[in-house]
Write a protein that holds these residues in place. Structure first.
Motif, PDB file in Angstrom:
ATOM      1  N   GLY A 330      53.082  37.681  34.708  1.00 22.67           N
ATOM      2  CA  GLY A 330      53.952  37.488  35.858  1.00 22.67           C
ATOM      3  C   GLY A 330      53.348  37.910  37.172  1.00 22.67           C
ATOM      4  N   GLN A 331      52.273  38.711  37.132  1.00 22.96           N
ATOM      5  CA  GLN A 331      51.602  39.112  38.368  1.00 22.96           C
ATOM      6  C   GLN A 331      50.815  37.938  38.931  1.00 22.96           C
ATOM      7  OE1 GLN A 331      51.129  42.415  40.129  1.00 22.96           O
ATOM      8  NE2 GLN A 331      53.166  42.448  39.202  1.00 22.96           N
ATOM      9  N   THR A 332      50.795  37.799  40.237  1.00 18.38           N
ATOM     10  CA  THR A 332      50.000  36.747  40.850  1.00 18.38           C
ATOM     11  C   THR A 332      48.559  37.211  41.014  1.00 18.38           C
ATOM     12  OG1 THR A 332      50.393  37.479  43.117  1.00 18.38           O
ATOM     13  CG2 THR A 332      52.007  35.951  42.142  1.00 18.38           C
ATOM     14  N   GLY A 333      47.665  36.235  41.176  1.00 17.70           N
ATOM     15  CA  GLY A 333      46.268  36.576  41.389  1.00 17.70           C
ATOM     16  C   GLY A 333      46.065  37.427  42.627  1.00 17.70           C
ATOM     17  N   ASN A 334      46.819  37.139  43.692  1.00 13.61           N
ATOM     18  CA  ASN A 334      46.677  37.908  44.929  1.00 13.61           C
ATOM     19  C   ASN A 334      47.078  39.364  44.726  1.00 13.61           C
ATOM     20  OD1 ASN A 334      45.770  35.662  46.282  1.00 13.61           O
ATOM     21  ND2 ASN A 334      47.710  35.227  47.302  1.00 13.61           N
ATOM     22  N   ALA A 335      48.132  39.583  43.954  1.00  6.50           N
ATOM     23  CA  ALA A 335      48.589  40.962  43.712  1.00  6.50           C
ATOM     24  C   ALA A 335      47.573  41.724  42.864  1.00  6.50           C
ATOM     25  CB  ALA A 335      49.952  40.945  43.030  1.00  6.50           C
ATOM     26  N   ILE A 336      47.055  41.068  41.820  1.00  7.12           N
ATOM     27  CA  ILE A 336      46.051  41.706  40.966  1.00  7.12           C
ATOM     28  C   ILE A 336      44.809  42.045  41.779  1.00  7.12           C
ATOM     29  CG2 ILE A 336      44.550  41.368  38.961  1.00  7.12           C
ATOM     30  CD1 ILE A 336      46.764  39.458  37.868  1.00  7.12           C
ATOM     31  N   LEU A 337      44.380  41.106  42.612  1.00  8.65           N
ATOM     32  CA  LEU A 337      43.195  41.296  43.449  1.00  8.65           C
ATOM     33  C   LEU A 337      43.367  42.499  44.367  1.00  8.65           C
ATOM     34  CD1 LEU A 337      40.486  40.169  44.669  1.00  8.65           C
ATOM     35  CD2 LEU A 337      41.946  38.926  46.298  1.00  8.65           C
ATOM     36  N   ALA A 338      44.480  42.550  45.085  1.00  9.59           N
ATOM     37  CA  ALA A 338      44.686  43.618  46.063  1.00  9.59           C
ATOM     38  C   ALA A 338      44.680  44.985  45.402  1.00  9.59           C
ATOM     39  CB  ALA A 338      46.002  43.386  46.806  1.00  9.59           C
ATOM     40  N   THR A 339      45.346  45.109  44.275  1.00 12.43           N
ATOM     41  CA  THR A 339      45.419  46.402  43.590  1.00 12.43           C
ATOM     42  C   THR A 339      44.055  46.838  43.072  1.00 12.43           C
ATOM     43  OG1 THR A 339      47.705  45.946  42.927  1.00 12.43           O
ATOM     44  CG2 THR A 339      46.540  47.684  41.750  1.00 12.43           C
ATOM     45  N   ALA A 340      43.331  45.915  42.426  1.00 15.04           N
ATOM     46  CA  ALA A 340      42.027  46.260  41.865  1.00 15.04           C
ATOM     47  C   ALA A 340      41.035  46.634  42.960  1.00 15.04           C
ATOM     48  CB  ALA A 340      41.495  45.096  41.031  1.00 15.04           C
ATOM     49  N   LEU A 341      41.031  45.900  44.071  1.00 16.78           N
ATOM     50  CA  LEU A 341      40.116  46.219  45.163  1.00 16.78           C
ATOM     51  C   LEU A 341      40.429  47.586  45.760  1.00 16.78           C
ATOM     52  CD1 LEU A 341      39.786  42.808  47.061  1.00 16.78           C
ATOM     53  CD2 LEU A 341      38.083  43.896  45.588  1.00 16.78           C
ATOM     54  N   THR A 342      41.705  47.862  45.952  1.00 15.56           N
ATOM     55  CA  THR A 342      42.092  49.151  46.518  1.00 15.56           C
ATOM     56  C   THR A 342      41.670  50.291  45.606  1.00 15.56           C
ATOM     57  OG1 THR A 342      43.979  48.192  47.703  1.00 15.56           O
ATOM     58  CG2 THR A 342      44.047  50.559  47.258  1.00 15.56           C
ATOM     59  N   GLN A 343      41.901  50.145  44.304  1.00 14.03           N
ATOM     60  CA  GLN A 343      41.505  51.191  43.356  1.00 14.03           C
ATOM     61  C   GLN A 343      39.991  51.398  43.367  1.00 14.03           C
ATOM     62  OE1 GLN A 343      43.220  49.734  39.712  1.00 14.03           O
ATOM     63  NE2 GLN A 343      45.197  50.744  40.069  1.00 14.03           N
ATOM     64  N   TRP A 372      34.911  34.490  46.452  1.00 11.25           N
ATOM     65  CA  TRP A 372      33.908  35.372  47.052  1.00 11.25           C
ATOM     66  C   TRP A 372      34.023  35.413  48.575  1.00 11.25           C
ATOM     67  CZ3 TRP A 372      30.276  33.637  50.524  1.00 11.25           C
ATOM     68  CH2 TRP A 372      29.953  32.282  50.527  1.00 11.25           C
ATOM     69  N   ASP A 373      34.551  34.327  49.170  1.00  9.64           N
ATOM     70  CA  ASP A 373      34.739  34.325  50.616  1.00  9.64           C
ATOM     71  C   ASP A 373      36.213  34.447  51.007  1.00  9.64           C
ATOM     72  OD1 ASP A 373      35.463  31.870  49.630  1.00  9.64           O
ATOM     73  OD2 ASP A 373      34.382  30.691  51.123  1.00  9.64           O
ATOM     74  N   SER A 374      37.067  34.900  50.071  1.00 14.72           N
ATOM     75  CA  SER A 374      38.500  35.096  50.345  1.00 14.72           C
ATOM     76  C   SER A 374      38.973  36.371  49.648  1.00 14.72           C
ATOM     77  CB  SER A 374      39.327  33.888  49.868  1.00 14.72           C
ATOM     78  OG  SER A 374      38.967  32.715  50.542  1.00 14.72           O
ATOM     79  N   GLN A 375      38.508  37.508  50.127  1.00 20.46           N
ATOM     80  CA  GLN A 375      38.841  38.776  49.482  1.00 20.46           C
ATOM     81  C   GLN A 375      40.187  39.334  49.921  1.00 20.46           C
ATOM     82  OE1 GLN A 375      36.757  40.621  46.879  1.00 20.46           O
ATOM     83  NE2 GLN A 375      36.702  38.374  46.824  1.00 20.46           N
ATOM     84  N   ASN A 376      40.894  38.618  50.791  1.00 23.41           N
ATOM     85  CA  ASN A 376      42.258  39.012  51.151  1.00 23.41           C
ATOM     86  C   ASN A 376      43.298  38.184  50.411  1.00 23.41           C
ATOM     87  OD1 ASN A 376      41.546  41.056  53.035  1.00 23.41           O
ATOM     88  ND2 ASN A 376      41.061  39.471  54.558  1.00 23.41           N
ATOM     89  N   GLY A 377      42.876  37.401  49.453  1.00 23.20           N
ATOM     90  CA  GLY A 377      43.812  36.592  48.674  1.00 23.20           C
ATOM     91  C   GLY A 377      43.677  35.114  49.002  1.00 23.20           C
ATOM     92  N   LYS A 379      45.446  31.516  49.944  1.00 27.20           N
ATOM     93  CA  LYS A 379      46.632  30.954  50.576  1.00 27.20           C
ATOM     94  C   LYS A 379      47.215  29.854  49.706  1.00 27.20           C
ATOM     95  CE  LYS A 379      45.332  31.908  55.365  1.00 27.20           C
ATOM     96  NZ  LYS A 379      45.071  31.325  56.702  1.00 27.20           N
ATOM     97  N   THR A 380      48.517  29.930  49.455  1.00 34.14           N
ATOM     98  CA  THR A 380      49.215  28.909  48.674  1.00 34.14           C
ATOM     99  C   THR A 380      50.466  28.478  49.430  1.00 34.14           C
ATOM    100  OG1 THR A 380      50.455  30.595  47.442  1.00 34.14           O
ATOM    101  CG2 THR A 380      48.392  29.823  46.476  1.00 34.14           C
ATOM    102  N   ARG A 381      51.058  27.407  48.943  1.00 29.30           N
ATOM    103  CA  ARG A 381      52.224  26.850  49.626  1.00 29.30           C
ATOM    104  C   ARG A 381      53.349  27.853  49.767  1.00 29.30           C
ATOM    105  NH1 ARG A 381      53.498  22.689  46.245  1.00 29.30           N
ATOM    106  NH2 ARG A 381      54.837  24.090  45.075  1.00 29.30           N
ATOM    107  N   ASP A 382      53.623  28.598  48.698  1.00 28.70           N
ATOM    108  CA  ASP A 382      54.736  29.541  48.735  1.00 28.70           C
ATOM    109  C   ASP A 382      54.308  30.944  49.161  1.00 28.70           C
ATOM    110  OD1 ASP A 382      53.377  30.470  46.545  1.00 28.70           O
ATOM    111  OD2 ASP A 382      54.923  29.952  45.087  1.00 28.70           O
ATOM    112  N   GLY A 383      53.002  31.124  49.371  1.00 26.56           N
ATOM    113  CA  GLY A 383      52.512  32.417  49.825  1.00 26.56           C
ATOM    114  C   GLY A 383      52.334  33.441  48.734  1.00 26.56           C
ATOM    115  N   ALA A 384      52.799  33.154  47.516  1.00 27.14           N
ATOM    116  CA  ALA A 384      52.735  34.128  46.432  1.00 27.14           C
ATOM    117  C   ALA A 384      51.574  33.851  45.493  1.00 27.14           C
ATOM    118  CB  ALA A 384      54.050  34.136  45.655  1.00 27.14           C
ATOM    119  N   GLY A 385      51.426  32.603  45.088  1.00 31.86           N
ATOM    120  CA  GLY A 385      50.369  32.259  44.149  1.00 31.86           C
ATOM    121  C   GLY A 385      50.909  32.045  42.749  1.00 31.86           C
TER     122      GLY A 385
END
Length: 441
Positions: A330-343, A372-377, A379-385
């Protein structure tokens, strides 16, 4: 369970008989059995989950919808003329119809539903089938966010809507979630095969990164790349992209070419003390692998890689752990990315994550975790992914930048391994690299 055991025994007996990969006739048998299982057992589940009771796929020869291509039997290398598939799910009866608006059956699973002599117009016959079933939702393959789910061309869309009775037009919806789930979801049988594909991939890399292929001071990176291509061809397999081999060494600066296909140095002679990196993947039985591993060329008197390089690889493994530890249904790719990078940054690492779905296609459809060139997530239509679903496979692709005082420079530890996310969490399909390949003189 008995069918799975039977399949595993059959597959490995055939594999043993062929010593490496299956002959073409046996590949076709396996592909068609897998397809039948997916259409009969998996597709109804996915249609129910997507809330679509009728799914229509339309393609013309040599311009195939990427999803429709995966539904063709092994002996069909392309669609024929205009190929129209119609899947109708009747939940009240627990049934699924698999029809082809074509003059012939498409393999054993999809039955012909058009007699051209009785109804010369293929589109009119399709409309008859729709009206007879009166679907609540008609899914078509168009999508802004998922290229693989965007296979319906404009000509066929326009013709479909022109013929479609007015009462059904408001029922037409994008089938992107259904199309993506069909592409991304793996069955138990497919995972048996996937493990073997990754094992073959690892084996080729191990041989490439050895003195069987590399003579330090003589062999070039381009020669290793072409050896890998030739090895795959000799095994009767395919590569889905040209392999790359590159070098990081103490005399060089960290260059952008380590990310890029366009300015990568070619033909560099491999020398003792070099840190080698490869990117390599194969295609077999309609599945794909994608792997990046590292090797060190021993200097005279060395028995193992320097401690600072071994520590750098461990840092890369740590970034892998942080990423895969955050993969939750249920987690989106953007959410997983942000958490892993922060950790990772909180631990003093310098990670970059660009993990993608893997399986039916190399860069497949599903949950994308960074680019590799989009480390802030992304962009998708609904903004969530698109959310993470179980029974899916990913190329766990990432790097971490490591400062090496010994080399007076930074290096990137770039890794990529196939990983399976299931109901019990994450696992690597066939292990991961935790030690550098060693190449002696």
């Amino acid at each position: 369970m008995k069918s799975i055991i039977w399949f595993v025994c059959l597959f490995w007996s055939l594999l043993a008989a062929s010593q490496s990969v299956l002959p073409e006739v046996q590949r076709a048998k396996v592909v068609d059995e897998l397809l039948k299982e997916r259409l009969d057992s998996l597709l109804p589940v996915l249609m129910d989950r997507a809330g679509i009771d009728m799914w229509i796929l339309i393609s013309r020869e040599y311009n195939e919808d990427p999803v429709l291509r995966t539904m063709l039997p092994a002996t069909w290398l392309n669609a024929r003329r205009r190929t129209i598939l119609l899947f109708y799910r009747d939940t009240s009866k627990g049934s699924i119809e698999k029809l082809a608006v074509a003059r012939y059956d498409i393999g054993e699973s999809i039955a012909s539903a058009w007699d051209k002599e009785q109804q010369p117009d293929q589109w009119s016959r399709l409309m008859d089938l729709i009206s007879e079933r009166n679907p609540a939702k008609i899914g078509l393959n168009y999508s802004r966010d998922h290229n693989i789910a965007d296979g319906l061309d404009k000509t066929d869309y326009d013709l479909f809507m022109e013929y479609l009775p007015a009462q059904y037009r408001s029922r037409v919806v994008s089938a992107e979630d259904l199309a993506v789930s069909w592409i991304e979801t793996r069955t138990e049988r497919e995972m048996v095969l996937m493990a073997h594909l990754v094992e073959i991939t690892h084996g080729i890399i191990a041989e490439a990164f050895s003195t069987a292929v590399i003579t330090p001071g003589v062999t070039t990176t381009s020669e290793v790349e072409w050896w890998m291509r030739e090895k795959v061809t000799a095994l009767g397999l395919d590569t889905w992209f040209h392999p790359t081999v590159d070098i990081q060494r103490s005399a060089d600066q960290l260059e952008g070419h380590l990310y890029s296909f366009s300015n990568r140095p070619e033909g560099m002679v491999i020398l003792p003390g070099d840190l080698l990196h490869c990117d390599f993947g194969i295609t077999y039985l309609r599945l794909n692998t994608d792997c990046q591993q590292l090797a060190y060329v021993l200097k005279p008197g060395e028995k193992q890689a320097p401690e600072f390089l071994r520590k750098a690889l461990a840092d890369g493994n740590r970034v892998q752990d942080l990423l895969t530890g955050n993969m939750k249904t249920g987690q989106t790719g953007n959410a997983i990315l942000a958490t892993a990078l922060t950790q990772g940054r909180n631990e003093g690492l310098k990670p970059a994550i660009y993990t993608h779905p893997l399986g039916t296609y190399g860069h497949s459809a599903g949950t994308t975790i960074g680019m590799w060139d989009s480390q802030n997530g992304i962009k998708t239509r609904d903004g969530a992914g698109y959310p993470l679903n179980p029974n899916t496979v990913y190329a766990i692709e990432l790097n971490t930048t490591v400062a090496l005082p010994e080399w007076k420079r930074d290096i990137r530890i770039m890794l990529e391994e196939a990983g399976f996310y299931g109901v019990n969490g994450f696992r690597y399909v066939n292990g991961r690299q935790t030690e550098l390949h060693l190449i002696s003189r």
